[in-house]
Design a protein around this motif. Structure first.
Motif, PDB file in Angstrom:
ATOM      1  N   ASN A 149      57.818  32.741 139.160  1.00 13.78           N
ATOM      2  CA  ASN A 149      58.004  31.904 137.863  1.00 13.78           C
ATOM      3  C   ASN A 149      57.144  30.559 138.003  1.00 13.78           C
ATOM      4  OD1 ASN A 149      58.841  32.147 135.228  1.00 13.78           O
ATOM      5  ND2 ASN A 149      60.519  30.921 135.709  1.00 13.78           N
ATOM      6  N   THR A 150      56.091  30.555 138.588  1.00 18.76           N
ATOM      7  CA  THR A 150      55.111  29.426 138.779  1.00 18.76           C
ATOM      8  C   THR A 150      53.834  29.660 137.906  1.00 18.76           C
ATOM      9  OG1 THR A 150      54.154  29.870 140.737  1.00 18.76           O
ATOM     10  CG2 THR A 150      56.162  28.812 140.637  1.00 18.76           C
ATOM     11  N   LEU A 151      53.381  28.430 137.365  1.00 11.85           N
ATOM     12  CA  LEU A 151      52.115  28.403 136.911  1.00 11.85           C
ATOM     13  C   LEU A 151      51.243  27.595 137.772  1.00 11.85           C
ATOM     14  CD1 LEU A 151      50.198  29.004 134.300  1.00 11.85           C
ATOM     15  CD2 LEU A 151      50.744  26.236 133.698  1.00 11.85           C
ATOM     16  N   ASN A 152      49.948  27.989 138.280  1.00 14.56           N
ATOM     17  CA  ASN A 152      49.165  27.707 139.180  1.00 14.56           C
ATOM     18  C   ASN A 152      47.824  27.109 138.648  1.00 14.56           C
ATOM     19  OD1 ASN A 152      51.097  28.111 141.285  1.00 14.56           O
ATOM     20  ND2 ASN A 152      50.581  30.294 141.087  1.00 14.56           N
ATOM     21  N   LEU A 153      47.186  26.122 139.284  1.00 16.57           N
ATOM     22  CA  LEU A 153      45.847  25.737 139.209  1.00 16.57           C
ATOM     23  C   LEU A 153      45.138  25.449 140.399  1.00 16.57           C
ATOM     24  CD1 LEU A 153      44.095  24.850 136.814  1.00 16.57           C
ATOM     25  CD2 LEU A 153      44.631  22.306 137.367  1.00 16.57           C
TER      26      LEU A 153
END
Length: 122
Positions: A76-80
């Motif tokens: 449940n993470t958004l990554n860059l």
């Protein structure tokens, strides 16, 4: 209450890489456009990348080909993922969310934002 918490910033040399992560609470990504923004000292906030509800990815011209936005459903993470970093990439990076639309992303105008994580390329 929507909460976003960024991590992964730091100091890196030009040409190096960093991976930012954003942990979200109390909502899933399915109804939101998610994005990353940044703000350098003395400059306006600018959109870096977005991930829309249908999976569409958008990048600013300044990072296209170097940065990759993604989500990890299991965590449940958004990554860059940021590669080939340049000194002009220096700034505070924010994770942000907007319900059902990516409108306003180029200027970082999303209603939900985290506290930010500092990225310094020097």
């Amino acid at each position: 209450h929507v909460q976003l918490v960024e991590s992964g910033g730091g100091l890196v040399q030009p040409g190096g890489s960093l991976r930012l992560s954003c942990a979200a609470s109390e909502f899933t990504y399915s109804g939101y456009c998610m994005g990353w923004f940044r703000q350098a000292p003395g400059k306006e906030r600018e959109g870096v990348a977005t991930l829309d509800r249908d999976g569409t990815l958008s990048y600013s011209d300044s990072v296209k080909g170097r940065f990759t936005i993604s989500k990890d459903n299991a965590k449940n993470t958004l990554n860059l993922q940021m590669n080939s970093l340049k000194p002009e990439d220096t700034g505070m990076y924010y994770c942000a969310a907007n319900w059902r639309t990516c409108s306003g992303w180029l200027t970082g105008d999303f209603p939900y934002r985290g506290q930010g994580t500092q990225v310094t390329v020097s």
